[in-house]
Design a protein around this motif. Structure first.
Motif, PDB file in Angstrom:
ATOM      1  N   ARG A 141       0.775  -1.396  -0.040  1.00 45.32           N
ATOM      2  CA  ARG A 141       0.050  -0.141   0.006  1.00 45.32           C
ATOM      3  C   ARG A 141       0.802   1.288  -0.076  1.00 45.32           C
ATOM      4  O   ARG A 141       0.668   2.307  -0.643  1.00 45.32           O
ATOM      5  N   ALA A 142       2.134   1.321   0.595  1.00 48.88           N
ATOM      6  CA  ALA A 142       2.802   2.511   0.606  1.00 48.88           C
ATOM      7  C   ALA A 142       3.244   2.887  -0.675  1.00 48.88           C
ATOM      8  O   ALA A 142       3.634   4.125  -0.856  1.00 48.88           O
ATOM      9  N   HIS A 143       3.333   2.105  -1.560  1.00 43.75           N
ATOM     10  CA  HIS A 143       3.782   2.245  -2.859  1.00 43.75           C
ATOM     11  C   HIS A 143       2.750   2.738  -3.816  1.00 43.75           C
ATOM     12  O   HIS A 143       2.811   2.955  -5.174  1.00 43.75           O
ATOM     13  N   TRP A 144       1.377   2.376  -3.652  1.00 49.85           N
ATOM     14  CA  TRP A 144       0.370   2.757  -4.497  1.00 49.85           C
ATOM     15  C   TRP A 144       0.397   4.172  -4.910  1.00 49.85           C
ATOM     16  O   TRP A 144       0.279   4.147  -6.131  1.00 49.85           O
ATOM     17  N   PRO A 145       0.631   5.228  -4.158  1.00 48.34           N
ATOM     18  CA  PRO A 145       0.672   6.596  -4.730  1.00 48.34           C
ATOM     19  C   PRO A 145       1.712   6.611  -5.851  1.00 48.34           C
ATOM     20  O   PRO A 145       1.353   7.182  -6.794  1.00 48.34           O
ATOM     21  N   GLY A 146       2.808   6.170  -5.609  1.00 50.10           N
ATOM     22  CA  GLY A 146       3.757   6.197  -6.531  1.00 50.10           C
ATOM     23  C   GLY A 146       3.463   5.506  -7.911  1.00 50.10           C
ATOM     24  O   GLY A 146       3.858   5.767  -8.952  1.00 50.10           O
ATOM     25  N   VAL A 147       3.120   4.252  -7.686  1.00 54.24           N
ATOM     26  CA  VAL A 147       2.605   3.508  -8.842  1.00 54.24           C
ATOM     27  C   VAL A 147       1.635   4.101  -9.556  1.00 54.24           C
ATOM     28  O   VAL A 147       1.513   4.234 -10.730  1.00 54.24           O
ATOM     29  N   ILE A 148       0.565   4.652  -8.818  1.00 52.71           N
ATOM     30  CA  ILE A 148      -0.639   5.848  -9.621  1.00 52.71           C
ATOM     31  C   ILE A 148       0.142   6.738 -10.388  1.00 52.71           C
ATOM     32  O   ILE A 148      -0.311   7.066 -11.602  1.00 52.71           O
ATOM     33  N   ALA A 149       1.065   7.333  -9.995  1.00 51.62           N
ATOM     34  CA  ALA A 149       1.592   8.468 -10.366  1.00 51.62           C
ATOM     35  C   ALA A 149       2.480   8.123 -11.567  1.00 51.62           C
ATOM     36  O   ALA A 149       2.541   9.058 -12.609  1.00 51.62           O
ATOM     37  N   THR A 152       1.655   4.790 -16.789  1.00 49.68           N
ATOM     38  CA  THR A 152       1.333   5.341 -18.028  1.00 49.68           C
ATOM     39  C   THR A 152       1.107   4.585 -19.134  1.00 49.68           C
ATOM     40  O   THR A 152       1.931   3.413 -19.108  1.00 49.68           O
ATOM     41  N   GLY A 153       0.563   4.517 -20.195  1.00 51.66           N
ATOM     42  CA  GLY A 153       0.340   3.604 -21.517  1.00 51.66           C
ATOM     43  C   GLY A 153       0.352   2.213 -21.248  1.00 51.66           C
ATOM     44  O   GLY A 153      -0.378   1.838 -20.168  1.00 51.66           O
ATOM     45  N   ASP A 154       1.208   1.494 -21.758  1.00 52.04           N
ATOM     46  CA  ASP A 154       0.943  -0.075 -21.545  1.00 52.04           C
ATOM     47  C   ASP A 154       2.133  -0.373 -20.613  1.00 52.04           C
ATOM     48  O   ASP A 154       2.367  -1.785 -20.287  1.00 52.04           O
ATOM     49  N   SER A 155       2.772   0.497 -19.923  1.00 49.99           N
ATOM     50  CA  SER A 155       3.963  -0.086 -18.898  1.00 49.99           C
ATOM     51  C   SER A 155       3.534  -0.560 -17.669  1.00 49.99           C
ATOM     52  O   SER A 155       4.184  -0.855 -16.975  1.00 49.99           O
ATOM     53  N   GLY A 156       2.138   0.039 -17.190  1.00 52.46           N
ATOM     54  CA  GLY A 156       1.818  -0.465 -15.802  1.00 52.46           C
ATOM     55  C   GLY A 156       2.655   0.053 -14.907  1.00 52.46           C
ATOM     56  O   GLY A 156       3.132   1.114 -14.759  1.00 52.46           O
ATOM     57  N   ALA A 157       3.209  -0.870 -13.814  1.00 52.03           N
ATOM     58  CA  ALA A 157       4.030  -0.549 -12.902  1.00 52.03           C
ATOM     59  C   ALA A 157       5.510  -0.478 -13.404  1.00 52.03           C
ATOM     60  O   ALA A 157       6.443  -0.410 -12.484  1.00 52.03           O
ATOM     61  N   ARG A 158       5.711  -1.045 -14.241  1.00 50.29           N
ATOM     62  CA  ARG A 158       7.215  -1.355 -14.988  1.00 50.29           C
ATOM     63  C   ARG A 158       8.322  -0.298 -14.483  1.00 50.29           C
ATOM     64  O   ARG A 158       9.170  -0.585 -13.973  1.00 50.29           O
ATOM     65  N   SER A 159       7.889   1.017 -14.904  1.00 44.85           N
ATOM     66  CA  SER A 159       8.942   2.119 -14.350  1.00 44.85           C
ATOM     67  C   SER A 159       9.204   2.373 -12.897  1.00 44.85           C
ATOM     68  O   SER A 159      10.339   2.421 -12.476  1.00 44.85           O
ATOM     69  N   TYR A 160       8.283   2.068 -12.281  1.00 51.79           N
ATOM     70  CA  TYR A 160       8.119   2.132 -10.682  1.00 51.79           C
ATOM     71  C   TYR A 160       8.881   1.109 -10.205  1.00 51.79           C
ATOM     72  O   TYR A 160       9.710   1.320  -9.290  1.00 51.79           O
ATOM     73  N   LEU A 161       8.694  -0.120 -10.600  1.00 50.33           N
ATOM     74  CA  LEU A 161       9.486  -1.326 -10.071  1.00 50.33           C
ATOM     75  C   LEU A 161      10.803  -1.148 -10.514  1.00 50.33           C
ATOM     76  O   LEU A 161      11.579  -1.776  -9.732  1.00 50.33           O
ATOM     77  N   GLN A 162      11.138  -0.734 -11.765  1.00 55.40           N
ATOM     78  CA  GLN A 162      12.766  -0.815 -11.971  1.00 55.40           C
ATOM     79  C   GLN A 162      13.488   0.195 -11.300  1.00 55.40           C
ATOM     80  O   GLN A 162      14.615   0.035 -11.206  1.00 55.40           O
TER      81      GLN A 162
END
Length: 189
Positions: A141-149, A152-162
């Protein structure tokens, strides 16, 4: 699995497949029903399904779906569905969420249980397939705001996770990461 929710992303039109993937039989259930059953069998606290393309047809064909969210922005890509699903879970007691893509029928309840064994509000966990990382993906849950922000597009959470430290839990002995992008990959077509 405590307060870990499940999130099925099933909003796409399946343009390369030729139809919305939520409506694909595999073998005797629709892919959306199969994904929900996987999360149910993993004993998650609640399940949310994000629909978009052909949502009315999906709801008619799969009347037993749990909580559904209709993403009107589905044509913009997977990121908008991830955002919609996480926003829907924000008002719940879920401390983390396991994300499944509707077109990955090889993800099993055991793979979900392995990933959720590491659940927590600060957790980021992915299933491991040899040297590849993939689904299921657990977002604390602590990561949800960052993932939501960042979704984009078809990458989903990819950039956040990387850009964050992620625990990778091997699941390739109990699951596979086949992505049914085209009918030729479906052994039940």
């Amino acid at each position: 699995m405590g307060n870990t929710a499940g999130l099925v992303l099933a909003a796409g039109a399946g343009s390369r497949y030729g139809m919305p993937k939520a409506l694909i039989p595999y073998p005797d259930k629709l892919l959306v029903e199969r994904a929900v059953d996987t999360l149910r069998e993993a004993a998650l606290s609640q399940i949310v399904v994000v629909l978009g393309a052909a949502a009315e047809r999906v709801l008619a064909a799969a009347p037993g779906l749990p909580t559904t969210v209709i993403n009107p922005d589905w044509p913009t890509g997977l990121g908008s569905s991830l955002r919609a699903g996480l926003r829907a879970l924000t008002g719940t007691p879920a401390g983390s969420v396991v994300v499944l893509l509707v077109d990955m029928p090889g993800v099993t309840p055991e793979a979900v249980r392995r990933v959720t064994a590491h659940a927590g509000a600060d957790a980021l966990v992915m299933g491991g397939y040899g040297k590849r990382r993939g689904h299921p993906v657990l977002l604390g849950r602590a990561h949800w705001p960052g993932v939501i922000a960042s979704a984009t597009g078809d990458s989903g959470a990819r950039s956040y996770l990387q850009s964050h430290s992620v625990r990778v839990v091997p699941v390739d002995d109990v699951a596979d990461d086949l992505d049914l992008d085209v009918p030729e990959l479906n052994p039940h077509a």
